[in-house]
Design a protein around this motif. Structure first.
Motif, PDB file in Angstrom:
ATOM      1  N   THR A  89     -68.247  -2.984 -19.022  1.00 37.53           N
ATOM      2  CA  THR A  89     -69.186  -3.322 -20.094  1.00 37.53           C
ATOM      3  C   THR A  89     -69.198  -4.827 -20.359  1.00 37.53           C
ATOM      4  O   THR A  89     -68.308  -5.559 -19.919  1.00 37.53           O
ATOM      5  N   PHE A  90     -70.209  -5.265 -21.112  1.00 38.29           N
ATOM      6  CA  PHE A  90     -70.290  -6.680 -21.467  1.00 38.29           C
ATOM      7  C   PHE A  90     -69.088  -7.127 -22.284  1.00 38.29           C
ATOM      8  O   PHE A  90     -68.654  -8.269 -22.168  1.00 38.29           O
ATOM      9  N   SER A  91     -68.534  -6.228 -23.126  1.00 40.08           N
ATOM     10  CA  SER A  91     -67.379  -6.672 -23.914  1.00 40.08           C
ATOM     11  C   SER A  91     -66.189  -6.941 -22.993  1.00 40.08           C
ATOM     12  O   SER A  91     -65.396  -7.848 -23.253  1.00 40.08           O
ATOM     13  N   GLU A  92     -66.075  -6.176 -21.889  1.00 39.04           N
ATOM     14  CA  GLU A  92     -64.986  -6.454 -20.944  1.00 39.04           C
ATOM     15  C   GLU A  92     -65.202  -7.795 -20.242  1.00 39.04           C
ATOM     16  O   GLU A  92     -64.247  -8.513 -19.951  1.00 39.04           O
ATOM     17  N   ILE A  93     -66.458  -8.108 -19.983  1.00 38.62           N
ATOM     18  CA  ILE A  93     -66.765  -9.409 -19.369  1.00 38.62           C
ATOM     19  C   ILE A  93     -66.348 -10.526 -20.337  1.00 38.62           C
ATOM     20  O   ILE A  93     -65.714 -11.508 -19.948  1.00 38.62           O
ATOM     21  N   ARG A  94     -66.709 -10.326 -21.605  1.00 36.04           N
ATOM     22  CA  ARG A  94     -66.361 -11.357 -22.588  1.00 36.04           C
ATOM     23  C   ARG A  94     -64.850 -11.528 -22.707  1.00 36.04           C
ATOM     24  O   ARG A  94     -64.345 -12.631 -22.855  1.00 36.04           O
ATOM     25  N   ALA A  95     -64.129 -10.392 -22.618  1.00 39.53           N
ATOM     26  CA  ALA A  95     -62.670 -10.467 -22.689  1.00 39.53           C
ATOM     27  C   ALA A  95     -62.123 -11.268 -21.504  1.00 39.53           C
ATOM     28  O   ALA A  95     -61.205 -12.082 -21.654  1.00 39.53           O
ATOM     29  N   ALA A  96     -62.705 -11.043 -20.334  1.00 44.82           N
ATOM     30  CA  ALA A  96     -62.254 -11.773 -19.142  1.00 44.82           C
ATOM     31  C   ALA A  96     -62.523 -13.269 -19.308  1.00 44.82           C
ATOM     32  O   ALA A  96     -61.694 -14.109 -18.941  1.00 44.82           O
ATOM     33  N   LEU A  97     -63.687 -13.600 -19.880  1.00 44.34           N
ATOM     34  CA  LEU A  97     -64.016 -15.015 -20.086  1.00 44.34           C
ATOM     35  C   LEU A  97     -63.050 -15.624 -21.093  1.00 44.34           C
ATOM     36  O   LEU A  97     -62.568 -16.742 -20.924  1.00 44.34           O
ATOM     37  N   ALA A  98     -62.727 -14.838 -22.139  1.00 46.36           N
ATOM     38  CA  ALA A  98     -61.790 -15.337 -23.148  1.00 46.36           C
ATOM     39  C   ALA A  98     -60.414 -15.560 -22.536  1.00 46.36           C
ATOM     40  O   ALA A  98     -59.676 -16.449 -22.948  1.00 46.36           O
ATOM     41  N   ALA A  99     -60.069 -14.750 -21.514  1.00 46.83           N
ATOM     42  CA  ALA A  99     -58.761 -14.882 -20.870  1.00 46.83           C
ATOM     43  C   ALA A  99     -58.745 -16.022 -19.854  1.00 46.83           C
ATOM     44  O   ALA A  99     -57.738 -16.234 -19.182  1.00 46.83           O
ATOM     45  N   GLY A 100     -59.878 -16.722 -19.704  1.00 46.46           N
ATOM     46  CA  GLY A 100     -59.850 -17.916 -18.867  1.00 46.46           C
ATOM     47  C   GLY A 100     -60.697 -17.845 -17.610  1.00 46.46           C
ATOM     48  O   GLY A 100     -60.794 -18.819 -16.883  1.00 46.46           O
ATOM     49  N   ALA A 101     -61.298 -16.684 -17.327  1.00 45.08           N
ATOM     50  CA  ALA A 101     -62.136 -16.604 -16.131  1.00 45.08           C
ATOM     51  C   ALA A 101     -63.336 -17.535 -16.308  1.00 45.08           C
ATOM     52  O   ALA A 101     -63.908 -17.608 -17.394  1.00 45.08           O
ATOM     53  N   GLN A 102     -63.687 -18.226 -15.259  1.00 45.15           N
ATOM     54  CA  GLN A 102     -64.750 -19.225 -15.344  1.00 45.15           C
ATOM     55  C   GLN A 102     -65.878 -18.965 -14.373  1.00 45.15           C
ATOM     56  O   GLN A 102     -66.912 -19.605 -14.447  1.00 45.15           O
TER      57      GLN A 102
END
Lengths: 497, 485
Positions: free
Chosen positions: A404-417
Motif C-alpha cells: 500500500t501507499f502507507s508502506e511506501i511512505r514508511a519505506a521513504l521515512a526509513a531512508g529509501a530514496q
C-alpha cells in the motif's frame, strides 16, 4: 550488384516483436538477404495496432475498417514478399537475455509448449509499450479497465464490457474508446481529459493523421457530441467504489498546471465500468537486461534506451526501435525498424556502406518529418505529477505484492530514496508484472515525496522470467550449454541392493 | 549516553540487525549503519533453520557437491557433501533453540511475526547413492540425540502426498524448521529501534578511526560517529570493512540463485532437501527453490542454466509443480569463509573491533546466537557459547586454504593458489568474463577476481593443471596475466 547472392549472412539476426517496428526491421534485413528470426507473443503479425480482426469477423468492406487496417494489410503484404528469409516464431515470449561473451547473446524463449535458448549475434528489440498505470482508490476493483483492455474486449472479442461507463485519462485515445463503447451499446457518462489542449478541435485530424495513431479523430469528436457525451477538460477520475466490483465512481476537476485533484469538488456517479487511459510507457525490460544505457525522457514515456540515429544502443549489436524505445506511434516505429534492419544488414556485410546509406535515406527523411508533428502531441499527453495525489494511504501501489501507499511512505521515512531501495524494503515490483503496474506511477510518487528528480528515483531492475512461465517448461529448456549430470551420489554405495 | 558503551554496527542484513537488537537489549548505545546492496544474502535466503541438515551437508551443500561431481571436479575419495565440525553444529543447534522465545520477544517489542514454522527437513532419497549417504546419518546422528527418522516411501507419501513416489524413502530431521528471513531481519531492526538503537540506512561507512590501538569512531562520508566499538557485519562485503583497520577478513562472495513460485495453497508441510534442490513453502504460499553455489565475484545476475536445473529439480521432487508459474529468479551473495564457519569476535591488538561475518549459508539460523555473543562481548561479559572455534586468529599463520581442504576432507587433492595482476580488468563485466574463462578449466576450484585491485586469485588442484594453462585461458579471453607472488 546482386545483393541477395552476396549475402552469406555471417551472423544471425533476431528480432523481438512483430509490430510495425519489428516488421520494418525484418522486411529490410530480409530484403538485403540477411536471414532472421522474428518472435512475437501474438499469433499474428502486426502488433497491437495492426492486429487483424478475428477470422469469424468477415471483412466485407475493408475501407470501413479504416486507415490502420489498410496500413497493416500493406505491411503484411510487404512482409510476405520476403517471408522466405524470415523464421517466424509466433506465440513466443522472451523470458530473458544473457550476454554470452564474444559479443553474442542468448535468449531464453517459450512458446507455452516448450522453451529453448536462441543465440543472437545481432538483436533488434521492438517490444512496444504498455499502458501507464495511475493508481487511485479502487483502481484494482473489477470493473476498472485500461483503455487498451477495453478496446481488445470490444474489437477482438466482441464483448460488451459494462452498461454505464466513465472514461478518464489523457490523450486522443480516450475519444476513440468512448465512441467504441457508445457503438457497443455502453452508456458513456462522461469523458474526462486531465489536460487542456491548446489546439482547437479542427486542428486535431491533421496532427493525428500525420501521426497515424488514430483513424479519424474528427469523426470521433463529432460522434461524442452527437451522442451527447460530455468531454470535460482538466477533469479526472478520483475514486472507484463498490463491494467486489465498481458500483459508483467519483470524479472532479484537477489543477490546470500539475493535474493535482481538487478533491473537495468531487461528483459521484453510478457506473459499473471505469476506463482509465493515461498514455503509454515504453517496455524496456529486455533492453535493460542487455545492459545498454538508458535515459529518462518524460516526453517519450519515461526511461528509454540511449540510441544513435541508426537505432544502435550502447551495446554493440543491439538495436532498439518503436514505442519500446520511446512512445512515438506506429509510423515512427515502422521507419525506425527499417533503419535498424538496414544497419544490421550492413554490419553483417550483407550490404555495403553505400547501398546501406541509399536504403536508409527514405526512412530517415520520413522520421525527420514525423518528428516535427510529434511535438504537438508530446505537449498534450505529457503526464503531470499531481496525479500521484489521487491515491490514499490504503490504496494499493503494487497489486502483485499488495503493497500500500502507507508502506511506501514508511519505506521513504526509513531512508529509501529511490525505486530500487523501496523495492528492497517493501517487495514493490517483485511480482509477476515486473513493475509494469507500478514502477512508472511509483517513480512519480517517490519523486514528489522526496523532491528528487525522476532520473534519481531510477528504475526497477527487471528479473527473469520477464513473462509468465511454468517450472515444467523451464525444466525442459533445450539448447543450453552443458551436459546433463549423472547422479554423483551413485558413486557411493555398492550398486543396486 | 556513555561513549564507552557505544557500538556502531556496520551492515543491515540479518546479522547486523540481530547484533543491533541484542546490543540494544543489553542497554548499549547502538547505531546501525547500512548501505543496502543488491545481492544481500538475507534477501536471497529461503529462511531454512536447518542446523542439523546444514551441518551434515544438506541444503545447498549436497546440490553443490552434485554439481561439482557433474563437472568432474570432485576430488578423489570424496563421496558426499562436506560435513561441518561438531563445534559448528552445537553452535547452530543452540542458536536454533533460541527461536521460539525470540519469536515472542520480537512480536512483543516490534509487533512483527517472524513466521516461525515447525516444518522439519526431509532429505528425499532418489537412489542408492542417496541411501548410502543417509544410512550413517541415521545410525550416528551427529547431534548425539535421536532427532532423525527414516521414512519408507509409503510413510513419505502419507506425510507429503505431493512428493514424488519415485523415491527410496526420506530422512526426517526433526527440529529443522523455517522462518521468513525478511521478516526476521525487519523484526530485529524494528525491535532494536524500539529499544533505543539508531538506524541509519543508505549510508556507507567509509572509515574506522583508531587512536592508540583503540576504535574511537566510525566515519560515514562527512559524518563521524564516535564510539568505543564497531561490529563488522557487512556480509559478503566484510573484507572492505576489515581493510579499514588493516586486516584481511577472508570472506568472499559465493553466489546462490533461487527461484520463487506464485502463491500456492499448502503443497508441502515439511522443507525438502534433495540432491538437485531444496524446497520450502513459506507462510504466504510461495515455494522457494534453491540454490546454486557459484564463485563469480559480486555478480548478482541469474542464469538460464540455474533456472533450468532448479526447476527440473523441483519438478522431480514435486511433480505437480510442473504446471506452477515461476514468479521470479534472483540471487544473493553468501559471505563465504574459507572453512565455512563464521568469523566472530575480537581481533588481537585492535581494541573495540568485532567481527560478525563469514556466515556463509547459515546466517539466518545462527543470527540469534551471533547477536547474543557479540552483545555479550561488547558488554564485557563472557559469551554464551565458546568463541574459540570462530575467532579470526584461527587463520593466523595458516594458509586459509588449508582450512577449506580440511573442512571438505580433501587433503590429498593438493590445492594451490595463484595470483595474477590483470591491468585490463575494468568492471564487474570483465571480472565475470575472467571468472567464466577460468572456471571452465577442469581442476580450477575457485576464482576470485577483484576489480578494484585488478587482481585475480585462482585456486586449483596442482596435480591437474599447470600455471601456464591458467595464463593461456586469460589470454584467450583477451586479458594479460601478470604473475603476482
Amino acid at each position: 550488384m546482386d545483393i541477395k547472392a552476396k549475402s552469406t549472412s555471417s551472423g544471425s539476426l533476431v528480432i523481438v516483436g512483430a509490430g510495425p517496428a519489428g516488421l520494418g526491421a525484418a522486411i529490410e534485413a530480409a530484403r538485403a538477404g540477411l536471414r532472421c528470426t522474428l518472435l512475437d507473443e501474438s499469433a499474428h503479425l502486426g502488433g497491437r495496432i495492426y492486429r487483424p480482426p478475428p477470422e469469424a469477423f468477415h471483412v466485407v468492406a475493408a475501407p470501413a475498417l479504416g486507415r490502420d487496417f489498410q496500413r497493416g494489410e500493406r505491411l503484411r503484404h510487404e512482409f510476405s514478399e520476403v517471408a522466405d528469409q524470415v523464421e517466424v516464431l509466433s506465440g513466443a515470449s522472451v523470458l530473458g537475455i544473457w550476454n554470452s561473451g564474444n559479443s553474442g547473446r542468448e535468449l531464453l524463449w517459450t512458446s507455452g509448449h516448450s522453451s529453448a535458448m536462441l543465440r543472437a549475434e545481432r538483436l533488434v528489440l521492438a517490444t512496444g509499450a504498455y499502458e501507464r498505470p495511475v493508481p487511485f482508490p479502487g483502481w484494482t476493483l473489477p470493473g476498472v479497465m485500461t483503455a487498451g483492455g477495453v478496446q481488445t474486449l470490444i474489437k477482438t472479442m466482441q464483448v460488451k464490457p459494462g452498461r454505464r461507463a466513465l472514461v478518464a485519462g489523457t490523450g486522443p485515445l480516450l475519444l476513440v474508446v468512448a465512441n467504441q463503447l457508445h457503438h457497443a451499446g455502453v452508456e458513456v457518462v462522461a469523458v474526462l481529459e486531465a489536460g487542456k489542449p491548446s489546439w482547437s478541435p479542427r486542428q486535431v485530424p491533421k496532427v493525428w493523421g500525420e501521426w497515424g495513431l488514430l483513424r479519424d479523430a474528427w469523426t470521433y469528436w463529432c460522434g461524442l457530441r452527437h451522442a451527447g457525451i460530455p468531454l470535460l477538460f482538466n477533469h479526472t477520475i478520483f475514486a472507484a467504489h463498490g463491494e467486489g466490483a465498481v458500483e459508483t465512481a467519483s470524479y472532479g476537476p484537477v489543477d490546470a498546471n500539475d493535474w493535482r485533484p481538487l478533491k473537495e469538488r468531487a461528483t459521484r456517479v453510478e457506473v459499473d465500468l471505469v476506463v482509465a487511459g493515461f498514455g503509454l510507457v515504453p517496455d524496456t525490460a529486455l533492453t535493460q537486461s542487455t545492459g545498454c544505457r538508458h535515459e529518462y525522457v518524460h516526453e517519450l514515456g519515461g526511461w528509454i534506451p540511449v540510441r544513435d540515429a541508426f537505432m544502435r544502443t550502447t551495446v554493440p549489436g543491439v538495436f532498439a526501435v518503436g514505442d519500446g524505445a520511446g512512445v512515438a506511434g506506429s509510423l515512427v516505429a515502422l521507419e525506425q525498424g527499417r533503419v535498424a534492419g538496414i544497419t544490421a544488414a550492413e554490419q553483417t556485410g550483407a550490404l555495403n556502406a553505400r547501398e546501406a546509406d541509399r536504403r536508409r535515406a527514405a526512412p530517415l527523411r520520413r522520421l525527420r518529418s514525423l518528428a516535427r508533428a510529434r511535438r504537438v502531441l508530446d505537449e498534450i499527453s505529457r503526464i503531470r505529477p499531481g496525479l500521484s495525489q489521487l491515491a490514499s494511504e490504503e490504496t494499493l501501489a503494487c497489486r502483485c505484492e499488495e503493497v500500500t501507499f502507507s508502506e511506501i511512505r514508511a519505506a521513504l521515512a526509513a531512508g529509501a530514496q529511490d525505486l530500487q531501495a523501496v523495492k528492497l524494503f517493501t517487495r514493490l515490483g517483485m511480482g509477476p508484472c515486473q513493475g509494469r503496474n507500478c514502477a512508472a506511477s511509483m517513480a512519480m510518487s517517490i519523486s514528489q515525496a522526496t523532491g528528487r528528480t525522476l532520473e534519481q528515483v531510477g528504475q526497477i531492475n527487471p528479473r527473469p522470467p520477464m513473462k509468465q512461465t511454468t517450472l515444467g517448461l523451464l525444466a525442459n529448456t533445450t539448447g543450453l550449454a552443458g551436459s546433463v549430470v549423472a547422479d554423483p551420489l551413485d558413486a557411493v554405495g555398492g550398486g543396486p541392493s | 549516553m556513555n561513549a564507552a558503551r557505544d557500538v556502531v554496527v556496520i551492515g543491515g542484513g540479518v546479522i547486523g540487525c540481530s547484533v543491533a537488537y541484542y546490543c540494544a537489549r543489553a542497554g548499549l548505545g547502538v547505531t546501525l549503519i547500512d548501505q543496502p546492496k543488491r545481492g544481500r544474502a538475507t534477501s536471497a535466503s529461503a529462511g531454512g533453520l536447518w542446523p542439523l541438515g546444514e551441518s551434515v551437508g544438506l541444503g545447498c551443500g549436497v546440490i553443490f557437491h552434485k554439481a561439482l561431481a557433474g563437472r568432474g571436479q570432485l576430488p578423489e575419495g570424496v563421496h558426499g557433501p562436506g560435513q561441518l565440525p561438531k563445534a559448528f553444529l552445537d553452535f547452530a543447534l543452540q542458536s536454533n533453540a533460541m527461536f521460539p522465545r525470540l519469536r515472542d520477544e520480537l512480536l512483543q517489542t516490534a509487533g512483527i511475526d517472524i513466521e516461525l514454522e515447525r516444518t522439519s527437513l526431509l532429505f528425499t532419497m532418489y537412489d542408492d547413492g542417496d541411501v548410502a549417504f543417509a544410512k550413517p546419518l541415521l545410525e550416528h546422528c551427529p547431534c548425539g540425540q535421536n532427532r532423525i527418522d527414516w521414512l519408507t516411501p509409503d510413510e513419505l507419501a502419507k506425510a507429503e502426498p505431493a512428493v514424488t513416489r519415485e523415491v527410496r524413502g526420506a530422512l526426517r530431521f526433526n527440529g529443522d524448521d523455517q522462518v521468513n528471513p525478511y521478516r526476521l531481519a525487519d523484526a530485529f531492526r524494528a525491535a532494536a529501534q524500539r529499544l533505543g538503537a539508531t538506524i541509519i540506512t543508505h549510508t556507507a561507512v567509509t572509515g574506522i578511526e583508531m587512536r592508540a590501538g583503540r576504535v574511537v569512531a566510525a566515519q560515514a562520508g562527512a559524518d563521524r560517529y564516535p564510539c568505543a566499538m564497531v561490529v563488522n557485519a557487512a556480509g559478503a562485503w566484510a573484507v572492505n570493512v576489515g581493510r579499514m583497520i588493516g586486516i584481511e577478513v577472508p570472506v568472499r562472495p559465493v553466489r546462490g540463485q533461487i527461484l520463487g513460485t506464485e502463491t500456492l495453497p499448502k503443497v508441502l508441510s515439511a522443507c525438502l532437501s534433495t540432491s538437485n534442490c531444496y524446497l520450502a513453502q513459506k507462510q504466504h504460499g510461495e515455494i522457494i527453490i534453491g540454490s546454486t553455489t557459484e564463485e563469480v565475484g559480486f555478480d548478482v545476475g541469474t542464469t538460464p542454466e540455474a533456472m533450468r536445473s532448479l526447476a527440473a529439480g523441483a519438478v522431480r521432487a514435486v511433480p505437480s509443480l510442473a504446471n506452477v508459474h515461476l514468479k521470479r529468479v534472483w540471487s544473493g551473495l553468501r559471505p563465504g569463509s574459507p572453512d565455512e564457519l563464521p568469523i566472530l569476535g575480537p581481533v588481537d591488538e585492535i581494541a573495540g573491533y568485532f567481527n560478525a561475518c563469514g556466515h556463509f549459508r547459515t546466517g539466518i539460523v545462527t543470527s540469534p546466537m551471533t547477536g547474543l555473543m557479540i552483545s555479550e562481548l561488547a558488554a564485557g561479559q563472557s559469551t554464551s557459547f565458546p568463541l574459540e572455534p570462530f575467532l579470526f586468529s584461527r587463520f593466523a599463520g595458516a594458509d586459509p586454504q588449508s582450512a577449506i581442504v580440511h573442512a571438505h576432507g580433501i587433503g590429498d587433492a593438493a590445492l594451490a593458489e595463484m595470483r595474477f595482476t590483470v591491468p585490463e580488468m575494468q568492471c564487474e563485466g570483465c571480472a565475470n568474463k575472467i571468472g567464466q574463462a577460468l572456471q571452465a578449466i577442469s581442476g580450477v576450484t575457485g576464482v576470485d577476481a577483484k576489480v578494484e585491485l585488478k587482481q585475480v586469485w585462482v585456486r586449483y588442484e596442482s596435480s591437474k593443471l599447470q600455471e601456464q594453462t591458467l595464463k593461456d585461458a586469460l589470454h584467450r579471453a583477451g586479458f594479460s596475466a601478470i604473475e603476482t607472488p
